[in-house]
Design an enzyme around this catalytic site. Structure first.
Site, short mmCIF file in Angstrom:
data_model
loop_
_atom_site.label_atom_id
_atom_site.label_comp_id
_atom_site.label_asym_id
_atom_site.label_seq_id
_atom_site.Cartn_x
_atom_site.Cartn_y
_atom_site.Cartn_z
CG ASP A 201 -2.11 0.94 1.16
OD1 ASP A 201 -2.46 1.25 0.09
OD2 ASP A 201 -2.40 1.42 2.39
CG ASP A 217 0.41 1.49 7.45
OD1 ASP A 217 0.07 0.26 8.09
OD2 ASP A 217 -0.55 2.19 7.26
#
Length: 326
Positions: A201, A217
């Site tokens: 992502d 993340d």
């Protein structure tokens, strides 16, 4: 539409503090909520004077084995001198359990926003993505999910059939155009792309800028084609995207062969993200954080705009793929 077991209703502030203290770290400040919806993430200062971030994982989303694979990949990247924020290891583990919730602790790091229109920064991001993929290609994940049509297209399509927010007056058109988009994406997808471990992502908001990029993340890390970590930096006109692509590739090639044969996947991947994102919001709508953060998702004009977006994406799929400058 709800998913039992996926909520945070029992994660009270007292519960959060008790969980952190259970691993021997004692917050001296309040817990400052950070911008996260899938999980619950907070920053705090502990009694040792250091700043930390605690991430409480959404229950039932990942298995322990999958989370630990994420953590191990981050540590592998740190060991390879890639600028990644890896979770702390305490008493031999990086994943902790407390009264039904799982959590991890990270050092709190600062940084500026990554400037998507800064060519030097974009080239540096390409360079480190090449390094991430060099490490990621060493072996695949064993427990993490694979980036494929089932997880990012067919399952989301099924989830949207239960979405109560879609206005009745456009449901027929919405699903007709959605199915046309799904068919077009499926026709352009095959399974013989080289599969490596990805960030998964890697959009600009998951990069902080210090003296260079800092990748954060890895919650959606998974196996998939390398271009998935690159196309999210391409935006604007075709000419803009060609220039951005060339700049990314210039840096990327310092560590890995650029996956030029995967450029034809960019528009199918863009379509997958569109469908997956809608289904994600629909599945999480019963979480109070989502209506607060995405109020437009409940408005009829949003769903009407998606019908137009499907048509535009179908047109993009028909256009020639991007190519690198010779």
């Amino acid at each position: 539409m709800t998913e039992p077991g996926f909520d945070f209703h029992a994660l009270t502030p007292e519960h959060q503090l008790d969980a952190i203290e259970s691993v021997g770290i004692y917050p001296q400040s309040g817990l400052l909520a950070l911008n996260s919806y899938e999980n619950r993430v907070y920053q705090f200062v502990a009694d040792d004077g250091k700043r930390y971030v605690v991430k409480f994982y959404r229950p039932a989303r990942w298995t322990d084995e999958q989370i630990l694979e994420e953590h191990a990949f981050c540590q592998e990247l740190v060991d390879a001198e890639v600028p990644v924020v890896a979770p702390l290891v305490l008493d031999g583990t990086s994943l902790f359990h407390f009264n039904g919730y799982r959590f991890a602790l990270f050092p709190s790091v600062g940084g500026r926003n990554f400037e998507v229109d800064n060519w030097d920064q974009l080239e540096a991001v390409g360079r480190y993505l090449g390094r991430i993929h060099q490490v990621g290609a060493a072996r695949p994940f064993q427990a993490r999910a694979r980036f494929d049509l089932d997880t990012h297209l067919y399952q989301p399509r099924q989830a949207l059939t239960h979405a109560s927010l879609i206005p009745d007056g456009i449901k027929s058109t919405f699903f007709s155009d959605l199915d046309r988009l799904i068919d077009a994406i499926s026709e352009r997808w095959h399974t013989n792309w080289p599969i490596i471990r990805l960030h998964g992502d890697c959009h600009p908001s998951n990069i902080l800028w210090r003296d260079g990029p800092l990748f954060v993340d890895f919650d959606d890390t998974r196996n998939g084609p390398a271009i998935q970590d690159l196309w999210l930096f391409l935006n604007g006109s075709r000419a803009d995207q060609l220039a951005q692509l060339d700049t990314l590739a210039e840096g990327y090639r310092e560590f890995s062969e650029f996956p030029a044969d995967q450029l034809q996947l960019i528009e199918p991947l863009r379509g997958l993200r569109m469908v997956h994102y809608m289904a994600w919001l629909a599945k999480r709508w019963q979480d109070p954080a989502f209506p607060r953060a995405f109020p437009w998702f409940a408005e009829a004009k949003y769903w009407e705009s998606q019908v137009l977006a499907f048509k535009e994406q179908l047109a993009a799929l028909q256009a020639p793929s991007l190519t690198l400058y010779p």
